[in-house]
Design a protein around this motif. Sequence first.
Motif, mmCIF file in Angstrom:
data_model
loop_
_atom_site.group_PDB
_atom_site.id
_atom_site.type_symbol
_atom_site.label_atom_id
_atom_site.label_comp_id
_atom_site.label_asym_id
_atom_site.label_seq_id
_atom_site.Cartn_x
_atom_site.Cartn_y
_atom_site.Cartn_z
ATOM 1 N N LEU A 194 3.190 23.736 8.316
ATOM 2 C CA LEU A 194 1.922 23.103 7.979
ATOM 3 C C LEU A 194 2.178 21.673 7.533
ATOM 4 C CD1 LEU A 194 -1.149 23.117 7.249
ATOM 5 C CD2 LEU A 194 -0.453 23.884 4.964
ATOM 6 N N ALA A 195 1.574 20.722 8.236
ATOM 7 C CA ALA A 195 1.624 19.320 7.811
ATOM 8 C C ALA A 195 0.546 19.113 6.770
ATOM 9 C CB ALA A 195 1.412 18.399 9.009
ATOM 10 N N THR A 196 0.935 18.948 5.509
ATOM 11 C CA THR A 196 -0.017 18.973 4.400
ATOM 12 C C THR A 196 -0.822 17.697 4.250
ATOM 13 O OG1 THR A 196 1.597 18.108 2.803
ATOM 14 C CG2 THR A 196 1.543 20.513 3.141
ATOM 15 N N GLY A 197 -0.299 16.581 4.760
ATOM 16 C CA GLY A 197 -0.961 15.299 4.514
ATOM 17 C C GLY A 197 -0.599 14.692 3.182
ATOM 18 N N ASP A 198 0.178 15.428 2.375
ATOM 19 C CA ASP A 198 0.635 14.920 1.080
ATOM 20 C C ASP A 198 1.997 14.261 1.232
ATOM 21 O OD1 ASP A 198 -1.550 15.821 -0.541
ATOM 22 O OD2 ASP A 198 -0.759 17.854 -0.398
ATOM 23 N N LEU A 199 2.274 13.311 0.364
ATOM 24 C CA LEU A 199 3.556 12.614 0.348
ATOM 25 C C LEU A 199 4.354 13.031 -0.872
ATOM 26 C CD1 LEU A 199 2.304 9.011 1.251
ATOM 27 C CD2 LEU A 199 3.360 10.675 2.797
ATOM 28 N N GLY A 200 5.667 13.111 -0.708
ATOM 29 C CA GLY A 200 6.505 13.487 -1.843
ATOM 30 C C GLY A 200 7.973 13.428 -1.487
ATOM 31 N N HIS A 201 8.787 13.892 -2.417
ATOM 32 C CA HIS A 201 10.228 13.951 -2.155
ATOM 33 C C HIS A 201 10.839 15.106 -2.931
ATOM 34 C CE1 HIS A 201 11.226 12.169 -6.090
ATOM 35 N NE2 HIS A 201 10.231 11.338 -5.883
ATOM 36 N N THR A 261 3.808 12.208 -4.546
ATOM 37 C CA THR A 261 3.589 10.776 -4.750
ATOM 38 C C THR A 261 2.236 10.297 -4.234
ATOM 39 O OG1 THR A 261 4.755 10.295 -2.670
ATOM 40 C CG2 THR A 261 6.064 10.270 -4.697
ATOM 41 N N GLY A 262 1.508 11.134 -3.502
ATOM 42 C CA GLY A 262 0.189 10.726 -3.040
ATOM 43 C C GLY A 262 -0.200 11.404 -1.744
ATOM 44 N N ARG A 263 -1.269 10.887 -1.117
ATOM 45 C CA ARG A 263 -1.761 11.385 0.161
ATOM 46 C C ARG A 263 -1.518 10.323 1.233
ATOM 47 N NH1 ARG A 263 -3.238 16.202 1.770
ATOM 48 N NH2 ARG A 263 -5.115 15.492 2.861
ATOM 49 N N LYS A 264 -1.138 10.764 2.431
ATOM 50 C CA LYS A 264 -0.889 9.817 3.518
ATOM 51 C C LYS A 264 -2.103 8.944 3.783
ATOM 52 C CE LYS A 264 1.275 10.811 7.295
ATOM 53 N NZ LYS A 264 1.748 11.464 8.555
ATOM 54 N N LYS A 265 -3.275 9.575 3.805
ATOM 55 C CA LYS A 265 -4.490 8.835 4.147
ATOM 56 C C LYS A 265 -4.937 7.891 3.024
ATOM 57 C CE LYS A 265 -7.580 12.540 2.576
ATOM 58 N NZ LYS A 265 -8.086 11.809 1.421
ATOM 59 N N ASP A 266 -4.356 8.036 1.825
ATOM 60 C CA ASP A 266 -4.753 7.179 0.715
ATOM 61 C C ASP A 266 -3.870 5.947 0.562
ATOM 62 O OD1 ASP A 266 -6.719 9.015 0.129
ATOM 63 O OD2 ASP A 266 -5.570 10.018 -1.455
ATOM 64 N N VAL A 267 -2.766 5.875 1.316
ATOM 65 C CA VAL A 267 -1.843 4.748 1.172
ATOM 66 C C VAL A 267 -2.559 3.443 1.491
ATOM 67 C CG1 VAL A 267 0.244 3.663 2.091
ATOM 68 C CG2 VAL A 267 0.221 6.116 1.598
ATOM 69 N N ILE A 268 -2.388 2.470 0.605
ATOM 70 C CA ILE A 268 -3.009 1.145 0.747
ATOM 71 C C ILE A 268 -1.988 0.184 1.351
ATOM 72 C CG2 ILE A 268 -3.857 -0.841 -0.568
ATOM 73 C CD1 ILE A 268 -4.902 1.273 -2.623
ATOM 74 N N ILE A 269 -2.421 -0.611 2.310
ATOM 75 C CA ILE A 269 -1.553 -1.631 2.889
ATOM 76 C C ILE A 269 -2.200 -2.987 2.629
ATOM 77 C CG2 ILE A 269 -0.443 -2.502 4.973
ATOM 78 C CD1 ILE A 269 -0.518 0.311 6.085
ATOM 79 N N THR A 270 -1.563 -3.794 1.811
ATOM 80 C CA THR A 270 -2.112 -5.105 1.464
ATOM 81 C C THR A 270 -1.985 -6.067 2.635
ATOM 82 O OG1 THR A 270 -0.017 -5.917 0.573
ATOM 83 C CG2 THR A 270 -1.463 -4.734 -0.953
ATOM 84 N N SER A 271 -2.602 -7.226 2.510
ATOM 85 C CA SER A 271 -2.601 -8.195 3.607
ATOM 86 C C SER A 271 -1.200 -8.711 3.914
ATOM 87 C CB SER A 271 -3.527 -9.364 3.276
ATOM 88 O OG SER A 271 -3.136 -9.989 2.064
ATOM 89 N N SER A 272 -0.272 -8.582 2.992
ATOM 90 C CA SER A 272 1.103 -9.010 3.245
ATOM 91 C C SER A 272 1.954 -7.874 3.793
ATOM 92 C CB SER A 272 1.736 -9.555 1.962
ATOM 93 O OG SER A 272 1.790 -8.548 0.978
ATOM 94 N N GLY A 273 1.337 -6.690 4.018
ATOM 95 C CA GLY A 273 2.066 -5.573 4.610
ATOM 96 C C GLY A 273 2.706 -4.631 3.618
#
Length: 633
Positions: free
Chosen positions: A451-458, A468-480
């Motif tokens: 099952l691909a949970t969509g959650d991030l972690g280690h 550490t969070g959700r894949k879909k919630d990751v923010i990418i700023t204008s500088s990458g």
Amino acid sequence: MRDTAMAPPAAPPLTAGLADSVFETAARTPTLPVLARRRPGTAGWQEVTAVELRDEVVDLAKGFVASGISPGHRVAIMARTRYEWTVLSYALWALGAEIVPIYPTSSRDQVAHILRDSGCVGVVVEDEQSVMTVGSVCASLPALRHVWQLDSGALEELARRGEHIPLTTVDSLRRIVLPDSTAAVAYTSGTSGRPLGCALSHRGLASPCDTLLAGWGHTAAPPGEQPSVLAFLPFSHVYGLMIQGLCVRGGILMGHEPDLGQEALVAALASFRPTYLYAVPSVYEKIYKNFLRAAQQAGRGALFERAAQTARDFATAVERQRLGRGSGPGLDLRLQHAVFERTVYRKLRAALGGRVHRATSGGSPLHRDLSLFYEGIGIYVHDGYGLTETSGGVTMQPLGRERSGTVGQALPGTEIRVADDGEILVRGPSVFQGYVNDDGATRAALRGGWLATGDLGHLDGDGYLTITGRKKDVIITSSGKSVSPALLEQRLRMHPLVHQAVVVGDNRPCVGALITLDPDFLAHWRGGLMLQGDAPSREAREENALRDELGRAVAAANSAVSRSESIRVFRVLPQPFDQANGLLTPSMKLRRDSIVQHYAGEIDAMYAVRRPLPRQGPPEEVLAWDDADDVFR
């Protein structure tokens, strides 16, 4: 794959349906109290024995049979966490029917979608308002034949209707329920789109319960005492369903509290006095803030803060010792802790009923400092991890090797991997059967049995999982720069004044935050300022003081991340995110996309406060936002 961890063998697999546990407990220990319901008009509780529960389940099951409910039929339960919820679910499971939980606060459109998508033939609701909600969408639901209302005596009427049905009919139906039959269709919270119905089997729902009971059940109460749990989380959520399963399968006395209001919950804890507490991080955060506010109002705020820090220091030293990394608390720390045990900690435990000595947190990660605080006052909080698609929990803290700040290790029989991109993958007996009416989404989620949970972690070297969070919630700023907002939001909420926090910054030069304030603590904080002068002057100084206080909260959150990930602008909103404005799911999760859309103007204004100066070459984010700015509406 980057990391992998596998737990030892699991508990024996389920060989029948979920309802069998009700009948087995009644046959084995008929007088054992298994449920407790409120005595009408009092704060007391009336215990229901195993045989009484079985008889109620049988009577209700016979009524469903008389109403034409058959194996495979789906019946929705749209009610708060109350006694009838448990009797209803086990009566339907005894027939091989499937339950479809619906949050009673769901909107008309949400109710219509779930009832239509699942093909329910019946729905149980609480009150007249819910009847009207269902009635308004009935025309688009050709399969729906029954609407039962709890508050108008529906269960009593069902029992009377089934009086002529022989007991052997229920027994025959119950005995043909297979472990891999679908028991529930639980819908996801819909934080980023249409809710999906997760088909959960009897085996899947029982698996985490039986594993937890086998490995951790003895910790739910002191030796010689029957464990007890106050269920107040929604049974409409898989976490609540798992709590119900743990109690019924483990002979744990369970009380129901339908009112999630602070006053009602405090009163229920005081009267029911559970030995074990289940909650989500926001509840533990609120309890801590209430402790702090009560201490400050009594003029003992500084004492409480010293006691809280001592509790965290003591728990940290104990943790190092049990993990083989230290010798434990020193003499001075033990003496300080003993003093606060007599003067502070036992009073805090008394506020939770006086008998809670262990607890579990789920739904989202619990902040390490909060976990250490509770352990230090004598209530260890196990932080676990799971989701709707896994029928509940898939990790737990190993006894004697608990590590705060993580969600523990994989449950026995469950495997966890972390993919190269950081996504958590799960394989085990509790993984769902698939999404109802959506083969494409099922194929996307289930990849080769994982099952691909969509959650991030280690995973660390000892198999402890950190979220550490959700894949879909990751923010990418204008500088990458990629930023996971979960840690920043978690740390912001640790400040007593902060109620909710949403970190933003997609395609922006730096990270920002939208903040709502805790109304109870804000009123208390204002009362302690004791500002002099005319009204405009007091308001200006109060705003400056609030700005400074929230600036400290932002600085504390930023201390956990790199400079390029830190919050540089923030805005305080006048209203909280809630279900009424569509910005919070019924399971209290943030609808991030809706929040960003709803407050687009405020976000634009927040970033317009400072404009970066033109630069040669690639922009260096945050240099123009050297200090965190704040904007108040």
